[in-house]
Design an enzyme around this catalytic site. Structure first.
Site, PDB file in Angstrom:
ATOM      1  N   GLU A 303       0.746  -1.278   0.529  1.00 16.44           N
ATOM      2  CA  GLU A 303       0.049  -0.176  -0.010  1.00 16.44           C
ATOM      3  C   GLU A 303       0.721   1.003   0.304  1.00 16.44           C
ATOM      4  OE1 GLU A 303      -2.934   1.771  -0.486  1.00 16.44           O
ATOM      5  OE2 GLU A 303      -4.160   0.311   0.291  1.00 16.44           O
ATOM      6  N   ASP A 307       1.054   3.887  -2.793  1.00 17.15           N
ATOM      7  CA  ASP A 307       1.236   4.895  -3.350  1.00 17.15           C
ATOM      8  C   ASP A 307       1.449   6.490  -3.114  1.00 17.15           C
ATOM      9  OD1 ASP A 307      -1.891   4.225  -2.195  1.00 17.15           O
ATOM     10  OD2 ASP A 307      -1.737   4.546  -0.196  1.00 17.15           O
ATOM     11  N   SER A 553      -7.046   1.652  -4.091  1.00 20.85           N
ATOM     12  CA  SER A 553      -6.147   2.041  -3.325  1.00 20.85           C
ATOM     13  C   SER A 553      -5.451   2.437  -4.566  1.00 20.85           C
ATOM     14  CB  SER A 553      -5.341   0.884  -2.994  1.00 20.85           C
ATOM     15  OG  SER A 553      -5.954   0.609  -2.085  1.00 20.85           O
ATOM     16  N   ASP A 596     -17.214  10.426 -18.232  1.00 25.43           N
ATOM     17  CA  ASP A 596     -18.145   9.666 -18.364  1.00 25.43           C
ATOM     18  C   ASP A 596     -17.752   8.089 -18.920  1.00 25.43           C
ATOM     19  OD1 ASP A 596     -20.311   8.680 -17.281  1.00 25.43           O
ATOM     20  OD2 ASP A 596     -21.356   9.384 -19.247  1.00 25.43           O
ATOM     21  N   GLY A 615     -24.043   9.734 -17.373  1.00 27.25           N
ATOM     22  CA  GLY A 615     -24.153  10.001 -16.224  1.00 27.25           C
ATOM     23  C   GLY A 615     -23.379   9.605 -14.851  1.00 27.25           C
ATOM     24  N   ASP A 617     -22.860   7.209 -11.900  1.00 30.00           N
ATOM     25  CA  ASP A 617     -23.029   5.559 -11.270  1.00 30.00           C
ATOM     26  C   ASP A 617     -22.915   5.380 -10.537  1.00 30.00           C
ATOM     27  OD1 ASP A 617     -21.091   3.907 -12.294  1.00 30.00           O
ATOM     28  OD2 ASP A 617     -21.574   5.209 -14.462  1.00 30.00           O
TER      29      ASP A 617
END
Length: 638
Positions: A303, A307, A553, A596, A615, A617
């Site tokens: 992780e 990052d 992540s 989109d 749009g 969701d």
């Protein structure tokens, strides 16, 4: 909180609160059943001490959403006029009436004044009671529960408050809350971290298929197989060099034992961002947090390596990245420990840590960090990304509401808070789904939302991918490789006004074809995620080798890097940071500024989940960032 949001009236019937009785007392909270892994050990000794803590109702908390909209909506005359910590403290401190009402009730029940303590900024009242006293005061029974790990926890089935006191108290600990931090170590666990890897909620860490053979093309021809910095820049038009770096920083949060390895950062830099070779993030230690090297492997380094390698590289070597490393190796930490550190008013005014959930410092059992708890010791950066989560059902409604209010306060101060939306589609961490009685199991059929993703005052980030055989110049789809983008509808929080138009459009035109008893179909609940970004096939250096990494992540830190650079551009021309972005990105003014995503699903709980469509969701939100368009639009705002 009563007090923070209108809780959604659930069709699922998962919990009961504040149920009136024929007595002058009312039920405040009730637990459904003992969570998995716990068993009843027996009654708590009547003379044992129970550290009761009463969370006091805050003034003006009902209006916190309105205050936040005033400084966050692009059409508001107060847009960008963020509050100071002092203004927040002044506005939300519990009233004298509330404090005195609870104190008087305790005095009437035999607690001497020297046993009743109001915390420094008036957020809590604390009293050490015997079990017998606590049971009489709250009309309950306290039991000791044992976990399969050997840890113990004190809890009751339900508790009650007098009807004239209930309006002054949000909740009481310890009581029904089984969002238990397993802080006390068993005799055999001294050499191991206190919590499962993937803090704070297990199962929320990134996923990997391991290493790979062969080389990565130097152009964009293999972005459907390997995501690199160049792929992300091309996908989102993210070409920007900071010009006001000294005024800005990008915050990334990690929870020990997760920790980066500098040699991994250097390996990545050598191949993809040479200017960062030898550069480390600016580390802020919270409650003994440090870059531990005792435990290594993907579960411990994946992780943080992910990052920082992408977060630091995307904002370039010119921009400082602040690493908030939270919790020691023994006690661990929760979101509240981090919030304590970046906002001293939360640490004291909100009452500090909840011993049932948060790491307690100094370590009360010895062997861990024994310095003072971090309280207002760290300055919040303008953008903070966190790739950890709980299941909403892991926590009580009162606990989540209290924490959600703090995210609103950070927004009022101009901070953008991002959280990954989860990697199990409509299921919760570890693929757990809800049952009608509120429990979570692998065989459950009820959709299991994420927290803090469902808090209306954070920005929840889902995951997309470049389909096999496609290029970065073609539309992405929802991520359906190794992980599924977390998304759906809260069981705790009402729909915020800023997303009502977008979500109503989705429900009116693409209403999910599922029975109403397996998802919150009321049309009145907070929907998530808000946005998305690529979350598949990231090339990451972990423990000396390149591996492929998947997950929301990945999506959250990449999105945070883009918002950090938008702040850079605004700060350079004397404007405020963008702060809480949701009212802006859902506004008509920002329509069409995200790419989109219209293909894909987020399966879970025995279903195909929701579908990505035109749009907003509940798979990919509004879509992925178009950086040039967003930058231009935000520069036009005051």
């Amino acid at each position: 909180m009563r007090f923070l949001l209108s809780f959604v009236v659930l069709s699922l019937g998962l919990f009961v609160i504040a149920e009136p009785t024929v007595s002058p007392y009312v039920r405040r909270e009730k637990r459904v059943r003992i969570p998995e892994g716990w068993s009843l050990k027996g009654r708590h000794h009547p003379d044992a001490i129970v550290p009761l803590r009463f969370a006091l109702t805050q003034r003006n908390i009902d209006a916190i959403g309105e205050y936040l909209m005033e400084v966050s909506h692009p059409e508001s005359k107060k847009y960008g006029k963020h509050w100071s910590a002092g203004q927040i403290l002044e506005r939300f401190t519990p009233s004298g009436e509330t404090i005195e009402a609870v104190r008087a009730w305790l005095f009437e029940n035999g607690f001497e004044s020297n046993r009743v303590r109001v915390t420094p900024n008036k957020g809590w009242i604390e009293v050490f009671a015997t079990t017998e006293e606590a049971e009489r005061l709250l009309q309950t029974e306290y039991n000791v529960y044992s976990h399969t790990t050997g840890k113990e926890h004190l809890a009751c089935y339900s508790y009650h408050l007098p009807s004239h006191i209930a309006p002054h108290v949000d909740f009481v600990t310890p009581t029904v809350h089984f969002d238990s931090r397993l802080t006390r170590r068993s005799e055999s666990s001294d050499a191991q971290p206190a919590r499962a890897v993937g803090q704070p909620g297990s199962g929320s860490s990134p996923k990997t298929t391991g290493g790979f053979a062969g080389s990565i093309a130097s152009d964009l021809s293999t972005c459907d197989q390997f995501i690199t910095l160049d792929c992300l820049r091309a996908l989102y038009g993210f070409y920007y060099s900071p010009v006001s770096a000294s005024k800005n920083s990008y915050g990334i949060v990690e929870y020990t034992p997760q920790a980066y390895i500098q040699s991994d950062l250097d390996m990545f830099a050598t191949n993809f961002s040479q200017a960062l070779y030898g550069k480390a993030p600016y580390m802020v230690s919270v409650d003994g947090g440090y870059a531990q090297a005792q435990y290594q492997g993907f579960d411990y380094n994946g992780e943080s390596d992910l990052d920082l390698q992408y977060g630091m590289s995307l904002v370039t070597a010119a921009q400082e990245v602040t690493l908030y490393q939270v919790g020691d190796m023994v006690e661990g930490a929760s979101f509240n420990n981090f919030l304590d550190a970046i906002d001293g008013s939360y640490c004291t005014f909100e009452g500090g840590n909840d011993p049932t959930q948060d790491g307690i410092y100094p370590d009360p059992y010895g062997g861990g960090y024994e310095g003072p708890e971090a309280c207002g010791t760290a300055k919040p950066t303008y953008v903070i990304s966190t790739s950890y989560s709980y299941n909403e059902a892991d926590l009580t409604p009162f606990y989540t509401a209290r924490q959600c209010a703090e995210y609103a306060k950070l927004g009022l101060m101009g901070v953008t808070v991002l959280y990954s939306s989860g990697d199990y589609g409509v299921a919760g961490n570890n693929d757990l789904c809800l049952n009608p009685n509120g429990t979570q199991t692998l065989g459950g059929k009820v959709f299991n939302p994420s927290f803090p993703g469902t808090c209306p005052y954070i920005t929840s980030v889902g995951a997309t991918m470049v389909p096999r055989g496609s290029t970065v110049y073609e539309p992405e789809t929802a991520c359906e490789e190794i992980i599924y983008s977390g998304g759906g509808f809260s069981n705790y929080f009402a729909m915020p006004e800023y997303q009502k138009k977008a979500v109503d459009y989705y429900l009116r035109n693409y209403y999910p074809d599922y029975p109403s008893d397996i998802w919150n179909s009321t049309g009145a609940s907070r929907a998530y995620p808000d946005i998305s970004a690529n979350g598949a096939n990231y090339v990451v250096a972990v423990d000396g080798q390149f591996i492929l990494v998947y997950g929301t992540s990945c999506s959250s830190p990449v999105s945070g890097a883009m918002f950090t650079m938008i702040n850079d551009a605004r700060l350079a021309v004397g404007k405020s940071p963008i702060g809480f972005i949701n009212p802006t990105i859902y506004s008509t003014r920002f329509a069409g500024l995200f790419n989109d995503i219209t293909v894909g699903y987020n399966p879970g709980c025995g279903t195909t989940g929701f579908n990505a469509t035109h749009g907003w969701d509940p798979v990919t939100g509004l879509g992925t960032p178009n950086f040039p368009k967003l930058l231009a639009a935000w520069l036009e705002l005051p």
